[in-house]
Write a protein that holds these residues in place. Structure first.
Motif, PDB file in Angstrom:
ATOM      1  N   VAL A  88       3.887  11.670 -52.253  1.00  0.00           N
ATOM      2  CA  VAL A  88       5.042  12.572 -52.224  1.00  0.00           C
ATOM      3  C   VAL A  88       4.950  13.515 -51.031  1.00  0.00           C
ATOM      4  O   VAL A  88       5.951  13.794 -50.365  1.00  0.00           O
ATOM      5  CB  VAL A  88       5.140  13.351 -53.554  1.00  0.00           C
ATOM      6  CG1 VAL A  88       6.169  14.467 -53.484  1.00  0.00           C
ATOM      7  CG2 VAL A  88       5.480  12.399 -54.693  1.00  0.00           C
ATOM      8  N   PHE A  89       3.742  13.999 -50.740  1.00  0.00           N
ATOM      9  CA  PHE A  89       3.558  14.876 -49.588  1.00  0.00           C
ATOM     10  C   PHE A  89       3.918  14.168 -48.289  1.00  0.00           C
ATOM     11  O   PHE A  89       4.585  14.733 -47.425  1.00  0.00           O
ATOM     12  CB  PHE A  89       2.110  15.378 -49.535  1.00  0.00           C
ATOM     13  CG  PHE A  89       1.838  16.313 -48.405  1.00  0.00           C
ATOM     14  CD1 PHE A  89       2.298  17.609 -48.432  1.00  0.00           C
ATOM     15  CD2 PHE A  89       1.111  15.887 -47.306  1.00  0.00           C
ATOM     16  CE1 PHE A  89       2.046  18.474 -47.381  1.00  0.00           C
ATOM     17  CE2 PHE A  89       0.848  16.735 -46.250  1.00  0.00           C
ATOM     18  CZ  PHE A  89       1.318  18.041 -46.293  1.00  0.00           C
ATOM     19  N   ALA A  90       3.507  12.903 -48.158  1.00  0.00           N
ATOM     20  CA  ALA A  90       3.814  12.137 -46.947  1.00  0.00           C
ATOM     21  C   ALA A  90       5.314  11.878 -46.813  1.00  0.00           C
ATOM     22  O   ALA A  90       5.877  11.988 -45.712  1.00  0.00           O
ATOM     23  CB  ALA A  90       3.053  10.820 -46.958  1.00  0.00           C
ATOM     24  N   VAL A  91       5.982  11.582 -47.913  1.00  0.00           N
ATOM     25  CA  VAL A  91       7.428  11.345 -47.878  1.00  0.00           C
ATOM     26  C   VAL A  91       8.172  12.628 -47.513  1.00  0.00           C
ATOM     27  O   VAL A  91       9.087  12.615 -46.677  1.00  0.00           O
ATOM     28  CB  VAL A  91       7.912  10.773 -49.226  1.00  0.00           C
ATOM     29  CG1 VAL A  91       9.423  10.796 -49.317  1.00  0.00           C
ATOM     30  CG2 VAL A  91       7.382   9.370 -49.417  1.00  0.00           C
ATOM     31  N   LEU A  92       7.780  13.741 -48.121  1.00  0.00           N
ATOM     32  CA  LEU A  92       8.433  15.008 -47.790  1.00  0.00           C
ATOM     33  C   LEU A  92       8.162  15.427 -46.353  1.00  0.00           C
ATOM     34  O   LEU A  92       9.054  15.930 -45.665  1.00  0.00           O
ATOM     35  CB  LEU A  92       7.966  16.115 -48.752  1.00  0.00           C
ATOM     36  CG  LEU A  92       8.488  16.020 -50.166  1.00  0.00           C
ATOM     37  CD1 LEU A  92       7.867  17.103 -51.033  1.00  0.00           C
ATOM     38  CD2 LEU A  92       9.997  16.100 -50.205  1.00  0.00           C
TER      39      LEU A  92
END
Length: 101
Positions: A88-92
């Motif tokens: 999720v951190f990478a997508v955001l």
């Protein structure tokens, strides 16, 4: 002798559903994150998150069957959340980067 007539809480017949669902979603994500981090010289800052996710998913399975259902759900949910955190951190981060250019 006085006996306690309150029955002990029986084991839930469906105790395995919550850990199974969290494991089926979280384990492939954890494996792919581990492989990706391993190819980039180790997990770095997310190393502890991967270990916590693995430990919490394992704990959701090894909790006693008579444990409260909410506790098992909380542990499995926390393990799944930790497993999904790097993804999720990478997508955001990618979304913010794409929006800023």
């Amino acid at each position: 002798m006085i006996r306690n007539d309150v029955p002990s809480s029986p084991a839930h017949r469906t105790w395995w559903r919550t850990p199974l669902t969290a494991t089926l979603i979280g384990l492939p994500v954890l494996a792919s994150e581990y492989v990706w981090f391993r190819s980039h010289d180790g997990p770095g800052a997310f190393g502890n998150v991967l270990y916590w996710a693995s430990g919490l998913l394992l704990l959701a399975w090894v909790l006693p069957r008579r444990s409260p259902r909410g506790l098992r759900r909380a542990v499995a949910g926390a393990g799944l959340g930790c497993a999904l955190l790097p993804l999720v951190f990478a997508v955001l981060l990618g979304a913010v980067w794409a929006a800023s250019t």
